[in-house]
Scaffold this motif. Structure first.
Motif, short mmCIF file in Angstrom:
data_model
loop_
_atom_site.label_atom_id
_atom_site.label_comp_id
_atom_site.label_asym_id
_atom_site.label_seq_id
_atom_site.Cartn_x
_atom_site.Cartn_y
_atom_site.Cartn_z
N LEU A 21 19.79 44.07 98.03
CA LEU A 21 19.30 45.44 98.03
C LEU A 21 20.28 46.36 97.31
O LEU A 21 21.48 46.09 97.27
CB LEU A 21 19.11 45.94 99.46
N GLU A 54 19.28 51.62 99.40
CA GLU A 54 18.26 50.89 100.15
C GLU A 54 18.87 50.21 101.37
O GLU A 54 18.32 50.25 102.48
CB GLU A 54 17.59 49.84 99.27
N ALA A 85 13.04 48.35 101.21
CA ALA A 85 14.00 47.36 101.72
C ALA A 85 13.37 46.50 102.80
O ALA A 85 13.57 45.28 102.84
CB ALA A 85 15.24 48.08 102.26
#
Length: 312
Positions: free
Chosen positions: A132, A136, A171
């Motif tokens: 990520l 996020e 996410a």
């Protein structure tokens, strides 16, 4: 009289600092858990918590109603900066990276720190979190794992609450798509791991097939010292070959628990070698994480007494 007032003021300041130190220590485990999930590194998590203490000791928090919440956001901001710095200077391929595990010897009471940090966060999840973006990851970890409001997170990432909600949503989808389903109970997971090790030691390919998921992934991280060992192997047949090869070099074994999951440490001449951690979904091994980096293995905190429990 002025001297008495000055003495009294300094005594009060000392008491305030002592109170803040006690309050910080009470939150230290929680803050370490936040930082570990944000960074996937034990040493960096400790650095982030220490930086939060420096900020607390230099700040006027007399108007802060929720000090625990304030500290959580401070740690989040420190971790965000560290993630952004890491992304700009990272040289090692992320594909091979195995996050820092926190281990304890199997069948013993977990140290308080290990329980606080890791019993609910497996290495497979940390690997996904590493994919990520920094913002996020922050939004997901703080909101989904620690129930921090989007209004508070928005202040850290300098976005609107609505945009921050979108960060966490993206996410969350990636985490849900990539995270294995929960495995069986702890005892059954250890049985499956032991069956894998027995089959690998005996070159029993049929036995390995019974415990490996067809799409199993083995991720090996040798660090900079043993970079040639770093690789990602996909599929049961390819992983079986690697498992049998690893078994030839494993003279002794120490059963561990790493991040709440079964693990085994290879021990050679009383010294720690590599650590293999099992991620199990259903009754099959879906991921194997092998940490062979000598520096990070040495930092696991295992004692000579621990290593003496290895079987040969």
């Amino acid at each position: 009289m002025d001297h008495e007032n000055e003495v009294g003021r300094k005594a009060l300041e000392g008491a305030d600092k002592e109170f803040l130190a006690r309050r910080f220590d009470a939150d230290r485990g929680h803050l370490r858990a936040v930082a570990y999930r944000m960074l996937g590194s034990v040493s960096e998590a400790e650095d982030a918590v220490q930086e939060a203490w420096f900020k607390l000791s230099r700040s006027d928090v007399s108007g802060v109603e929720n000090l625990s919440g304030w500290l959580t956001t401070v740690v989040g901001r420190v971790c965000l900066d560290m993630l952004r710095s890491r992304a700009s200077r990272r040289e090692d391929p992320l594909e091979y990276y195995v996050p820092d595990p926190i281990v304890r010897v199997a069948d013993t009471t977990a140290p308080e720190q290990a329980a606080e940090l890791t019993e609910s966060v497996g290495l497979a999840l940390l690997v996904v979190l590493d994919t990520l973006g920094p913002a996020e990851r922050l939004a997901f970890v703080l909101h989904d794992m620690f129930a921090v409001s989007f209004d508070e997170i928005a202040k850290i990432v300098d976005r609107t609450p609505a945009a921050t909600r979108q960060l966490a949503s993206r996410a969350r989808r990636r985490v849900q798509d990539a995270t294995p389903a929960p495995g069986p109970d702890v005892r059954r997971q250890r049985e499956i791991a032991d069956a894998f090790l027995a089959a690998a030691n005996g070159g029993d390919f049929e036995g390995l097939l019974t415990v490996l998921d067809p799409d199993v992934v083995l991720r090996a991280d040798g660090g900079r010292t043993l970079a040639a060992l770093s690789q990602v192997v996909r599929g049961a047949e390819a992983v079986m070959s690697q498992a049998v090869m690893y078994a030839k070099f494993r003279k002794g074994s120490l059963a561990l628990v790493a991040n709440g999951q079964p693990a085994v440490l290879s021990v050679v001449n009383g010294r720690p070698g590599s650590l293999m951690t099992f991620t199990i979904s259903g009754d099959r091994i879906v991921a194997l994480h092998v940490l062979a980096d000598p520096e990070r293995i040495a930092a696991l905190g295992l004692t000579e007494e621990d290593l003496a429990l290895a079987t040969y």
